[in-house]
Design an enzyme around this catalytic site. Structure first.
Site, PDB file in Angstrom:
ATOM      1  N   SER A 142       1.013  -1.513   0.086  1.00  0.00           N
ATOM      2  CA  SER A 142       0.382  -0.043   0.363  1.00  0.00           C
ATOM      3  C   SER A 142       0.954   1.007   0.165  1.00  0.00           C
ATOM      4  O   SER A 142       2.310   1.041   0.112  1.00  0.00           O
ATOM      5  CB  SER A 142      -0.791  -0.279   0.971  1.00  0.00           C
ATOM      6  OG  SER A 142      -2.029   1.063   1.612  1.00  0.00           O
ATOM      7  N   TYR A 156      -1.563  -1.700   9.872  1.00  0.00           N
ATOM      8  CA  TYR A 156      -1.865  -1.283   8.639  1.00  0.00           C
ATOM      9  C   TYR A 156      -0.584  -0.800   8.032  1.00  0.00           C
ATOM     10  O   TYR A 156      -0.231  -2.060   7.033  1.00  0.00           O
ATOM     11  CB  TYR A 156      -3.439  -0.394   8.211  1.00  0.00           C
ATOM     12  CG  TYR A 156      -3.396  -0.521   6.794  1.00  0.00           C
ATOM     13  CD1 TYR A 156      -4.595  -2.084   6.575  1.00  0.00           C
ATOM     14  CD2 TYR A 156      -3.116   0.119   5.787  1.00  0.00           C
ATOM     15  CE1 TYR A 156      -4.487  -2.341   5.126  1.00  0.00           C
ATOM     16  CE2 TYR A 156      -3.559  -0.198   4.302  1.00  0.00           C
ATOM     17  CZ  TYR A 156      -4.002  -1.161   3.939  1.00  0.00           C
ATOM     18  OH  TYR A 156      -4.264  -1.724   2.575  1.00  0.00           O
TER      19      TYR A 156
END
Length: 268
Positions: A142, A156
């Protein structure tokens, strides 16, 4: 050399980027192993892909939060004589709220799915790729792995930063053996990810130019791993954000992150 019909294993294939990878690879002549928890969605996708492309699709409903799942999956494939040529480690989700707001069992399951399972699948499938002199591994990371951490969704960004560094090392170790490894780093992507985490209303306020379609992310990812690119950030806006994050001092970056976190992260 590339095979006539490579076999691609895609985790998190029931929706979003994972389903888009399955469709894109089937259209390119790949056979598939689809892995996710929701068997009904996997079977529905398999029917579509068989009809559209004549693809051989093997459905494997599994919860990668189970520590035994990667070993059991790879053992079953080996027993059936199925050799995986492409591994797409896509399965993932977010845990909303701050770190102490969730039980440790919740965090442990997250780390198993986001860190341990993709690492173990690569470890188990890599020897076969090297022996055949051909393989592709895409670790869906990401943009969050390139920018300062944020308040909320505590693990995350950390997990995605791990996938980026892991992909870099793995790529350098295996590029002489015909195995390409790429960390694919999308930003905000249209999928059900934010519906599951309950943050749709928050992220819906962000500018539309920050968003990409899952199909666009996948097309960039397939092209990147094929040309041997080790890390690929999708979209011009995301690449600009990554470049800016590298230029500004850490203190300023964290200050900006603190201001922006409440716009797209659930903090309670």
């Amino acid at each position: 050399m590339p095979l006539d019909r490579p076999l691609s294993l895609v985790t998190g294939a029931s929706a979003g980027i994972g389903a888009a990878f399955a469709r894109a690879l089937a259209a390119r002549g790949h056979d598939l192993v689809l892995v996710a928890r929701r068997a009904d969605r996997l079977h529905a996708l398999a029917i579509q892909l068989r009809a559209a492309h004549g693809t051989a699709v093997h459905v494997r409903p599994l919860d990668l939060a189970d520590p035994s799942a990667p070993q059991r999956l790879c053992a079953a494939l080996a027993a059936e004589g199925l050799a995986v040529d492409w591994l797409v480690n896509n399965a993932g989700y977010g845990v909303p709220g701050t770190f102490e707001a969730s039980a440790w069992e919740v965090h442990a399951a997250f780390l198993q799915v986001l860190l341990t399972a993709p690492t173990e699948l690569a470890w188990r499938l890599l020897p076969g790729m090297r022996a055949r002199g051909y393989g592709r591994i895409v670790n869906v990371a990401s943009l969050a792995g390139h920018v300062p951490g944020s308040a909320g969704h505590t693990l995350y960004a950390a997990s995605k930063a791990y996938l980026i560094k892991f992909s870099q090392s793995l790529a350098l170790e295996n590029r002489a053996h015909g195995v390409h490894v790429c960390a694919l780093c999308p930003g905000f992507t249209w999928s059900e990810f934010h519906d599951v985490t309950g943050t749709r209303a928050l992220v819906g306020k962000l500018p539309r130019f920050l968003w990409q379609r899952a199909e666009t992310v996948v097309d960039e990812g397939v092209a990147a791993v094929e040309r041997g690119q080790i890390v690929h950030v999708t979209g011009r806006a995301n690449r600009a954000i990554k470049a800016l994050a590298k230029l500004i001092p850490d203190r300023l970056g964290l200050w900006l992150s603190a201001r922006q976190s409440r716009r797209y992260r659930q903090l309670d």
